[in-house]
Design a protein around this motif. Structure first.
Motif: not given
Length: 298
Positions: A100-105, A109-112, A144-145
């Motif tokens: 899921s994090v890949e889709e949210s990124l 439109q961000t790397d993190y 990051r957190y």
């Protein structure tokens, strides 16, 4: 605008956070609103993959793309939309979170992601598996957190004990002081920051017709709203008083305010510049209605 560190993290967040869930569907209007908030010092923007089937993350990502530096983007994971779009299922599994994090990124439109939050949680979850997902993503630099969004004391205790969460998002207001009993002391002791939502109790503290709320009867809700009104005035209206009551809790890092219009943004910004409540004002508010406590998930 005042800023506070979010728990043990290095994230310095504005004491008023922008709750993006309320945003409309017009990207240009949303961008203007978000840019105005940035210009006025708001740096924390909270969304979730659940909101509008991911469209909320998309509109936030478009608005923040060119102003990413210095912005704290918080989003959430754990609610998986059903294939037919009719609702969602709870999925705190490691594989789902990592996918899921890949889709949210992409949508953002961000790397993190600055703060990745579990969007709920139950004591029956495979908590160590969930924690492993967040730890992996943190090691990979994709987040990051991490933190959780929960009002369940039993769930919060487990994450404080077993993980490296830096925050808990939870409901708190004059009409919902349940976190004061056990959650706030635990989180303060563990240096976990609180992101407060629901600070005006669906507008019931601002003069909306009183109706039952949580375990309070309508007349008790009305008494709380009256108390807010009595210590409000030209320099600090009811919404600002309600927000200042929330922000007077040291463990709270930011009050997340749902913002959809320019007027709502201006109200939130004024709350950031109004003076803190005096001790006697806090006493008036807390004595206006009996404190409530969690009766489940203790």
């Amino acid at each position: 605008m005042q800023y506070r560190l979010l728990g043990k993290s290095t994230l310095s967040v504005s004491e008023i956070g922008f709750g993006c869930m309320s945003l409309g569907s017009n990207d240009a209007d949303n961008a203007r609103l978000i840019h105005h908030a940035l210009d006025e010092g708001i740096n924390l923007f909270d969304t979730a993959d659940l909101y509008e089937h991911g469209q909320n993350e998309i509109t936030v990502g478009k608005a923040l793309k060119e102003r990413r530096a210095g912005v704290v983007i918080a989003t959430k994971v754990g609610n998986q939309w059903k294939a037919d779009g009719s609702g969602w299922d709870w999925n705190p599994g490691k594989a789902y979170i990592i996918a899921s994090v890949e889709e949210s990124l992409k949508r953002l439109q961000t790397d993190y992601i600055d703060l990745y939050q579990l969007h709920g949680g139950t004591i029956e979850d495979q908590i160590d598996d969930t924690i492993a997902a967040f730890e992996t993503l943190q090691q990979q630099g994709k987040i990051r957190y991490y933190g959780i969004s929960s009002i369940r004391p039993d769930v919060i205790r487990e994450y404080v004990k077993r993980s490296h969460i830096v925050s808990v998002m939870m409901q708190y207001s004059l009409l919902d002081r349940r976190p004061e009993e056990t959650c706030f002391p635990l989180l303060a002791h563990s240096q976990v920051g609180v992101l407060a939502r629901g600070s005006v109790a669906k507008g019931l503290l601002l003069g909306k017709p009183a109706v039952p709320y949580l375990n309070y009867a309508a007349d008790e809700v009305a008494a709380a709203a009256t108390a807010i009104g009595k210590i409000s005035g030209p320099e600090r209206d009811a919404a600002q008083t309600a927000l200042r009551f929330v922000l007077q809790q040291p463990v709270i890092s930011s009050a997340i305010v749902g913002i959809r219009t320019g007027a709502q943004l201006e109200d939130a910004l004024r709350a950031a510049s109004t003076p803190a409540l005096q001790d006697d004002e806090i006493t008036q508010l807390t004595q206006a209605i009996a404190i409530n406590k969690y009766d489940q998930h203790r």
